[in-house]
Design an enzyme around this catalytic site. Structure first.
Site, PDB file in Angstrom:
ATOM      1  N   MET A 196      38.751  46.538  51.744  1.00  0.00           N
ATOM      2  CA  MET A 196      38.040  45.727  52.688  1.00  0.00           C
ATOM      3  C   MET A 196      38.087  46.412  54.152  1.00  0.00           C
ATOM      4  SD  MET A 196      39.625  41.882  52.142  1.00  0.00           S
ATOM      5  CE  MET A 196      39.867  41.399  50.493  1.00  0.00           C
ATOM      6  N   ASN A 234      47.563  46.263  43.412  1.00  0.00           N
ATOM      7  CA  ASN A 234      47.381  45.476  42.242  1.00  0.00           C
ATOM      8  C   ASN A 234      45.997  46.090  41.331  1.00  0.00           C
ATOM      9  OD1 ASN A 234      45.754  44.443  44.960  1.00  0.00           O
ATOM     10  ND2 ASN A 234      44.451  43.643  43.210  1.00  0.00           N
TER      11      ASN A 234
HETATM   12  N1  HPA Z   1      40.366  43.513  46.402  1.00  0.00           N
HETATM   13  C1  HPA Z   1      40.113  43.971  47.734  1.00  0.00           C
HETATM   14  N2  HPA Z   1      41.070  44.380  48.776  1.00  0.00           N
HETATM   15  C2  HPA Z   1      42.094  44.678  48.301  1.00  0.00           C
HETATM   16  C3  HPA Z   1      42.829  44.318  47.029  1.00  0.00           C
HETATM   17  C4  HPA Z   1      41.489  43.896  46.016  1.00  0.00           C
HETATM   18  O1  HPA Z   1      41.926  43.548  44.866  1.00  0.00           O
HETATM   19  N3  HPA Z   1      43.935  44.589  46.979  1.00  0.00           N
HETATM   20  C5  HPA Z   1      44.389  45.049  48.321  1.00  0.00           C
HETATM   21  N4  HPA Z   1      43.133  45.164  49.029  1.00  0.00           N
END
Ligand code: HPA
Length: 272
Positions: free
Chosen positions: A211, A235
């Site tokens: 983001m 993640n």
């Molecule tokens: N999505 C968007 N922004 C993120 C994510 C995700 O899975 N993990 C860390 N920032």
């Protein structure tokens, strides 16, 4: 006050604090905070005091500019950044980058936390950003051309410097840290992606999703600053076995992998 005047004002303000002849800007994402503590500090200025800067609101993102020496280079560290999801326009998010130019900066190092959508990825991996796809519903250069601080239609064919990418890979190798390379896709958030959205990001050629980063990189290129950027993969999205992504997990993994990325950045600084 118009934007070029605000930039001049901000640069003058920072010069009066002893910040000048800066070699390299560094934007710290989640997990990179400890890098700021290694800087031999010359000046520290809260964003809230700087003319034209918005104020950071998100938990875990302190808003302060730190200037000093690191590995023999004069660095200006952004500890905390602004995000589109906080309610700012992409233009507001990226405004602080404009002041790097009058302070002499030639190179910008950007870091972030991101979700991996490439099936090869594991939490804790570090990804060198080779390119990006901007899916924010905004562009920092939308609107008036910032008083002509750069071209109306800046090229993005070389958004991420090939020269700095080679330095980054060499630095990782010499630190014994394995890094991946891939495409970063910026979505607006703050809700995390649905399994279908993670699949979509993969389908369009993304390796990681986050983001941030894209507005700052666009503005850096607009004013001719070379960029290298890294994502910490906190993640991994598996659309066949969807699990919730938790902000706590993002902070934990980014803190651990952040140490490795700090090692790479310090090694890069020695060779830039
Ligand atoms: N999505 C968007 N922004 C993120 C994510 C995700 O899975 N993990 C860390 N920032």
């Amino acid at each position: 006050m118009n934007e070029p005047e605000l930039v001049k004002d901000a640069a003058l303000f920072l010069r009066n604090k002893g910040i000048d002849e800066v070699d390299i800007g560094i934007i710290l994402g989640s997990g990179l905070g400890p890098l700021a503590e290694s800087v031999k500090e010359i000046a520290r200025v809260p964003y809230a005091e700087i003319p034209g800067f918005p104020v950071s609101t998100v938990e875990g993102h302190e808003g302060v500019l730190i200037f000093g020496e690191l590995e023999g280079k004069r660095v200006l560290v952004f500890k905390g950044r602004f995000h589109y999801y906080e309610g700012y326009s992409a233009r507001e998010v990226a405004f602080p980058i404009l002041v790097l130019k009058p302070l002499g900066v030639r190179y910008l190092i950007v870091t972030n936390a991101a979700g991996g959508v490439n099936r090869m990825m594991k939490p804790g991996d570090i990804m060198l950003i080779r390119d990006h796809i901007n899916l924010l519903p905004d562009n920092p250069l939308r609107g008036q051309n910032w008083g002509g601080l750069g071209p109306r239609f800046p090229s993005m064919h070389d958004a991420y410097s090939k020269k700095l990418a080679i330095l980054a890979k060499d630095a990782a190798l010499s630190q014994g840290v394995f890094i991946r390379e891939g495409v970063y896709v910026a979505l607006q958030g703050p809700s995390l992606e649905t399994p279908a959205e993670y699949s979509f990001v993969r389908l369009i050629g993304g390796d990681a999703v986050g983001m941030s980063t894209v507005p700052e990189v666009i503005v850096a290129r607009y004013i001719g600053i070379e960029v290298v950027a890294f994502s910490i993969i906190t993640n991994v999205a598996n659309p066949y076995d969807p699990k919730p992504t938790s902000h706590d997990e993002v902070l934990k993994v980014s803190g651990e992998a952040g140490e490795k990325l700090i090692g790479i950045i310090r090694e890069m600084l020695r060779h830039i």
